[in-house]
Design an enzyme around this catalytic site. Structure first.
Site, PDB file in Angstrom:
ATOM      1  N   CYS A 174      39.622  24.284  47.449  1.00  0.00           N
ATOM      2  CA  CYS A 174      39.848  23.234  46.461  1.00  0.00           C
ATOM      3  C   CYS A 174      39.180  23.691  45.163  1.00  0.00           C
ATOM      4  CB  CYS A 174      39.360  21.869  46.941  1.00  0.00           C
ATOM      5  SG  CYS A 174      37.603  21.771  47.339  1.00  0.00           S
ATOM      6  N   TRP A 175      38.648  22.773  44.377  1.00  0.00           N
ATOM      7  CA  TRP A 175      38.045  23.173  43.099  1.00  0.00           C
ATOM      8  C   TRP A 175      36.678  23.828  43.281  1.00  0.00           C
ATOM      9  CZ3 TRP A 175      37.899  25.046  38.633  1.00  0.00           C
ATOM     10  CH2 TRP A 175      36.871  24.800  37.709  1.00  0.00           C
TER      11      TRP A 175
END
Length: 348
Positions: free
Chosen positions: A100-101
């Site tokens: 993800c981020w």
């Protein structure tokens, strides 16, 4: 089956042989992502916004509860999407890499779900943020570059692609940028990547080569359409030796006409008008009139004189010290003949 948390070095190796699942929102992925990664958003853009607002204005627990409400109905479709992806890739194993981020709850939730269903999951520590940091590091390396130079219309791209086909180390900057480098470089209006995505594409290309390997690139100004070559890499280009194709003006005109001869006259007209401030009012008028008279060659003769002057200013000046320039005289734009000429001037 345990989830393996991996560092960026292992991730870069694993991404070559297994799907990379980007579980960020669709807009995050669209802006820029790991080249080759598949978008598998756990939340929509709107859902991500609502969760973020709840986290800031209410509490972490409220945000998590909202996230679970959104995640629940997505669980089975997510599993099905991954199975379909592996099937389409004809993967021999059920291995996937997830990020993800920042390597937080979104990727952890998907990793847990896929592990539960029997997939072998590798979770990138630090997420996409770590990947971006790695890409930026690539531009700071002390690289060994060689530049294929030459005025507009010299078919430098064709030569570089032939060199790559023959096994040489080549990076096609214009190909990565989705633009041919002039005001006419994107007449087909194909969207260019974002600046960040262009850097990701260039960074992953640089990962293929060591610092001591010679890499061939085309001489460019720093700006290619809407994106910029990263400053450190561009300065390295400016200090690197140039193999300059000296090809007659008329031969270059012929090559340009093969590229744009069947193009939209309206788009060529619009691109010409956009150059008016730099081209000058009289030359712009003459070029436009040539187009109106269906004299495409006359138009491009005017434009090519302009680009010849611009090329010397924007690509050929050195930033420090003396820059080696090797002149490669050729009577034609044919990439096969120019490849042989280039090889006669020395190759590592």
């Amino acid at each position: 089956m345990a989830i393996d948390k991996i560092e960026i070095e292992a991730f870069l190796d694993l991404r070559k042989r297994m799907p990379v699942l980007d579980v960020r929102s669709p807009s995050e992925y669209a802006h820029a992502h790991v080249p080759g990664a598949s978008s598998l958003p756990i939340f929509s853009d709107e859902e991500r916004k609502i969760i973020g607002t709840a986290y800031k204005q209410e509490s972490r627990e409220t945000a998590i509860r909202l996230g679970l409400e959104y995640f629940g109905p997505r669980m089975l479709p997510l599993v099905d999407e991954v199975r379909a992806l592996l099937k389409s890739r004809k993967s021999e194993s059920d291995e996937v890499a997830v990020h993800c981020w920042r390597g937080g709850m979104r990727s952890a939730a998907v990793a847990w779900l896929l592990d539960l269903y029997g997939f072998k999951v590798y979770l990138l520590q630090g997420g996409y943020k770590t990947f971006r940091h790695c890409m930026i590091e690539q531009f700071e390396r002390a690289l060994s570059l060689k530049i294929v130079g030459g005025y507009t219309g010299s078919n430098k791209t064709g030569l570089l692609l032939l060199m790559k086909k023959k096994g040489m180390n080549v990076i096609d900057l214009e190909g990565l940028a989705g633009h041919m480098g002039s005001a006419f470089g994107n007449l087909d209006m194909i969207p260019q990547p974002s600046q960040e995505m262009f850097e990701n594409l260039l960074g992953t290309e640089l990962l293929k080569f060591s610092n001591i390997e010679t890499i061939w690139v085309e001489g460019e100004s720093q700006r290619i359409g809407l994106v910029n070559i990263p400053q450190s890499f561009f300065l390295c280009m400016r200090r690197s030796p140039v193999y300059f194709l000296n090809i007659p003006f008329d031969e270059r005109i012929k090559h340009i006409l093969t590229i744009y001869g069947k193009g939209s006259r309206e788009k060529i007209m619009n691109a010409t008008v956009r150059l008016q401030k730099r081209l000058g009012g009289l030359e712009t008028k003459n070029a436009v009139n040539a187009l109106l008279e269906d004299d495409l060659e006359g138009c491009f003769r005017i434009l090519l004189h302009y680009y010849d002057r611009l090329y010397l200013k924007s690509t050929m000046s050195a930033t420090e010290g003396e820059r080696e320039i090797v002149n490669v005289d050729s009577p034609v734009t044919d990439e096969n003949k120019n490849y042989n000429l280039l090889m006669q001037h020395g190759r590592d």
